[in-house]
Design an enzyme around this catalytic site. Structure first.
Site, PDB file in Angstrom:
ATOM      1  N   SER A  74      -5.503 -31.340  30.145  1.00 54.00           N
ATOM      2  CA  SER A  74      -4.664 -32.453  30.545  1.00 54.00           C
ATOM      3  C   SER A  74      -3.336 -32.425  29.774  1.00 54.00           C
ATOM      4  CB  SER A  74      -5.424 -33.773  30.341  1.00 54.00           C
ATOM      5  OG  SER A  74      -4.769 -34.861  30.941  1.00 54.00           O
ATOM      6  N   LEU A  75      -2.977 -33.509  29.123  1.00 50.48           N
ATOM      7  CA  LEU A  75      -1.754 -33.539  28.315  1.00 50.48           C
ATOM      8  C   LEU A  75      -1.778 -32.435  27.261  1.00 50.48           C
ATOM      9  CD1 LEU A  75       0.870 -34.805  27.221  1.00 50.48           C
ATOM     10  CD2 LEU A  75      -0.548 -36.483  26.018  1.00 50.48           C
TER      11      LEU A  75
END
Length: 460
Positions: A273-274
């Site tokens: 993700s991030l």
């Protein structure tokens, strides 16, 4: 071609090819490397990068298996990557890009390194597990920085923590280090990891929105760059990403600290993700091999950060499935799940290459934000022995593959007996798909971010 030769000549040629094939050395399996968890990393309230050493007792206590706790074995492959000639040269080139929009082709040095084999499913599974562990809580004490500074509980490891954190794995011979970085600590997205928190959300909305998370008239923007009527100040939105407390800047310090701890090691970066997006930006900066899982598209952020562009970013591999609206860039609009939770996930274009798993068509998955979880990727995708269809490239030389599969000898045999010749078989196989355990990673083609926005400078 062989079918037109005299029978005796064809027989002789076939026997020679068979003899050569018998004496050809067998292709060796790619080398493997074993990695064990050595450190945890996090940041203090003043954005200082700190570490915590992992001891054998900690490994046994937190391991899912009692044998070889936190040991991961990965297949490797050699690849050419481009690294900046020095960190100072990279900084100078970035400043020239920011101030004068100039690029520096002489900045990069092409070198061959050992990286993870991104065509091997078990290697991707091991890296995904390493990434998943970055969400787990760490120890409360024993943290230090490279100068010996101590802190009790760093930002990122508190029960409701945000911030850049993760693990550092080191190979048994200390030649290779894997840096894993956690993603957004939002339970509704990741399937765990604590409540939605400020710093993760701020980084998401700055990096992956078109203009300061301006989704609709009711939104409070995270920077003051919106100029009304679909217009956004370029210089303003670029400056908003230069804050030293944002994750790219912290990631630069983290990477430099690791090079200080392991000065002769080859460094890989992975994240979800991030964390995957930050990993990709670090890979573009330092030329480190990267495997990112379900990462929101970060190419626009790289442009706004004025990262000097290397000749190639094929050392960055994104693992994405089609049911994840965040990684696919479709979780946007005022009625989307991301927007309802306060996230402006609007970008679509990724750096490097994307191995795209079409789980919607092949496995019947529904597009759902809950499929974004790294646990979902591990248990429902990478842990399963599935095959994926890819159209063969027109310029691929299949001669070696035909020989290994008996294709050439098959052609000789049937050509000898008056059946279909070699040319007919090639035409027949031309349209066939190739089944692989991992989809082929390819660059995204004709991808455009934020096409409905106008960027420039306007007077307030």
């Amino acid at each position: 071609m062989l079918a037109v030769l005299p029978t005796t000549l064809r027989l002789l040629l076939g026997s020679l090819l068979w003899a050569n094939e018998l004496h050809r050395p067998l292709q060796q399996d790619p080398p493997r490397m074993s990695f064990q968890l050595r450190h945890q990393h996090a940041v203090t309230n003043s954005s200082r990068v700190i570490f915590n050493d992992i001891h054998d007792s900690d490994l046994v206590a937190h391991s899912l298996a009692s044998s070889d706790p936190y040991v991961y074995t990965l297949r490797t492959s050699r690849l050419t990557t481009h690294k900046p000639s020095s960190l100072s040269a990279f900084r100078d080139a970035r400043l020239r890009s920011i101030r004068h929009a100039q690029s520096d082709a002489a900045l990069w040095e092409g070198i061959e390194v050992v990286g993870p084999n991104v065509t091997d499913r078990e290697t991707l599974l091991a890296l995904a597990k390493m990434t998943s562990n970055a969400y787990l809580a760490g120890r409360d004490s024993g943290w230090y920085d490279v100068a010996g500074f101590n802190n009790s509980i760093p930002v990122g490891w508190e029960p409701s923590a945000d911030g850049l954190r993760g693990h550092i794995f080191v190979s048994s011979d200390n030649t290779t280090v894997i840096l894993s970085i956690k993603g957004t600590s939002a339970g509704w997205i990741t399937g765990g990891g604590g409540p939605t928190v400020r710093k993760d959300k701020l980084n998401d909305n700055l990096m992956f929105s078109c203009c300061c998370a301006r989704v609709g008239p009711t939104w409070s923007t995270v920077c003051g760059c919106y100029k009304g009527a679909g217009k956004c100040s370029s210089s303003c939105v670029e400056a908003s990403l230069l804050d030293e407390e944002l994750f790219y800047s912290i990631g630069l310090n983290l990477y430099n600290n690791i090079t200080y701890m392991y000065p002769h090691a080859n460094i890989w970066v992975t994240g979800h993700s991030l964390g995957g997006s930050v990993s990709s930006l670090l890979g573009a900066t330092f030329g480190a091999p990267v495997v990112a899982f379900e990462a929101p598209a970060e190419k626009l952020a790289a442009t706004r950060l004025h990262l000097p562009s290397p000749p190639s970013t094929h050392h960055i591999t994104h693992i994405i499935h089609t049911a994840d609206p965040i990684a696919m860039g479709t979780c946007n609009g005022v009625t989307s799940s991301c927007s309802l939770a306060g996230y402006a996930m609007e970008t679509r274009c990724h750096l490097g290459q994307v191995a795209l798993y079409d789980v919607v068509s092949k496995l019947g998955w529904s597009v759902d934000i809950r499929t974004h979880s790294i646990v979902n990727v591990i248990e429902r995708l990478l842990a399963e022995e599935l095959e994926w269809d890819d159209e063969p490239s027109e310029d691929v030389d299949t001669t070696r593959a035909d020989i290994e599969a008996g294709g050439l000898l098959h052609s000789l045999w049937w050509g000898w007996w008056g059946g279909k010749g070699d040319g007919d078989d090639k035409d027949k196989d031309k349209g066939k798909t190739v089944r692989r355990p991992v989809p082929v990673a390819k660059p995204e083609v004709d991808c455009v971010d934020c096409f409905n926005w106008e960027y420039g400078e306007w007077d307030d």
